[in-house]
Design an enzyme around this catalytic site. Sequence first.
Site, short mmCIF file in Angstrom:
data_model
loop_
_atom_site.label_atom_id
_atom_site.label_comp_id
_atom_site.label_asym_id
_atom_site.label_seq_id
_atom_site.Cartn_x
_atom_site.Cartn_y
_atom_site.Cartn_z
N GLU A 270 4.12 6.93 -10.48
CA GLU A 270 4.92 7.49 -9.44
C GLU A 270 6.38 7.04 -9.53
OE1 GLU A 270 2.40 7.62 -5.21
OE2 GLU A 270 2.43 5.60 -6.32
N SER B 70 0.73 -1.11 -0.11
CA SER B 70 0.10 -0.07 -0.01
C SER B 70 0.93 1.22 0.00
CB SER B 70 -0.88 -0.08 1.34
OG SER B 70 -0.06 0.10 2.24
N LYS B 71 0.15 2.62 -0.09
CA LYS B 71 0.92 3.85 -0.01
C LYS B 71 1.90 3.90 1.11
CE LYS B 71 0.08 6.98 -2.14
NZ LYS B 71 0.69 7.56 -3.62
N ARG B 72 1.59 3.21 2.20
CA ARG B 72 2.46 3.43 3.23
C ARG B 72 3.91 2.69 3.08
NH1 ARG B 72 2.72 -0.77 6.96
NH2 ARG B 72 1.14 -2.64 6.51
#
Length: 326
Positions: free
Chosen positions: A260, A250-252
């Site tokens: 990106e 995930s983004k974390r």
Amino acid sequence: MELMTAPVRVRFSPAPTGFLHVGSARTALFNWLFARHHGGDFVLRIEDTDRARSREEWVVGIQDTLRWLGLDWDGRVVLQGQRFSEYRAAAEQLLDEGAAYECFCTPDEIATRTEAAKAAGRSPGYDGHCRELSPDERQTRATAGRPRTLRFRTPDEGASSFVDLIRGEVRVEWSTVSDFVIVRSDGTPLFFLANAIDDLEMGITHVIRGEDLLDSTHRVLALRRALAPGPPPAYAHLPLILGPDRSKLSKRHGAVALEELRDGGYLPAAVRNYLALLGWSHPEGREVLDTDELVEAFNLDGVTHAAAAFDHQKLDWMNGEWIRRL
């Protein structure tokens, strides 16, 4: 062991609902490498049947990002949103032949009966409430304006099984698979139906995709058998990509979309090289590989069963290796 059907023809089928996740990019890459290794075709098919979530900008973005990664496709891009007439015709065929039926249950009614089944210790899932409605009962419900979906009638007995090229035999008892919706109440098809029809009509020989779609394969194969005779494609379900802590990526964990990485200055050759090593290994253990070397060496026998960990530090190292090659 790879089961070959010549000529090889594979597809990558993303939904245009957001940026291209590295997991989806890895799936596209493995399909592309497999096709190029065997001199076959790589088809790009956009699953835009969910009109509420699909956006044109994501359709364009997927193509731009794949080009940046260096993946070209054969023929035109296929948009499932332009093939609704084919899906409706197939659904009507299933309905006429008794392989599917009209369901007039509302979501609330299904939820209530599901909770009651759980409380009674029975298996949850659709209970076949509308399976045996008479023509008069169907007409009464339709006249009353109740929502109408189409459900596929799953077998009452026996099991579904297929041989996965990575995992071996995969088997499930049909008693655990409820009758499932193939056309929503608004007339749009679900991906089970669209995938079965498209893979059939496009002559797809191998379906290489993530293991999160493993259970859906039984439904798609049942639909194919009901629609037309003939052998199904070979399936290979890839291991998941997790974060370094082995939790869902995930983004974390940092950048998880290919856009990106592109905007962050990573070289496409480095990203392509790194993604190829997520769940696959070169037979000689080599890590820094150019495109020709990846194409020459890639095979499904080298794909692991275990989940792969996305490590940004390893990607940074790989990017450095490719920067020094410039």
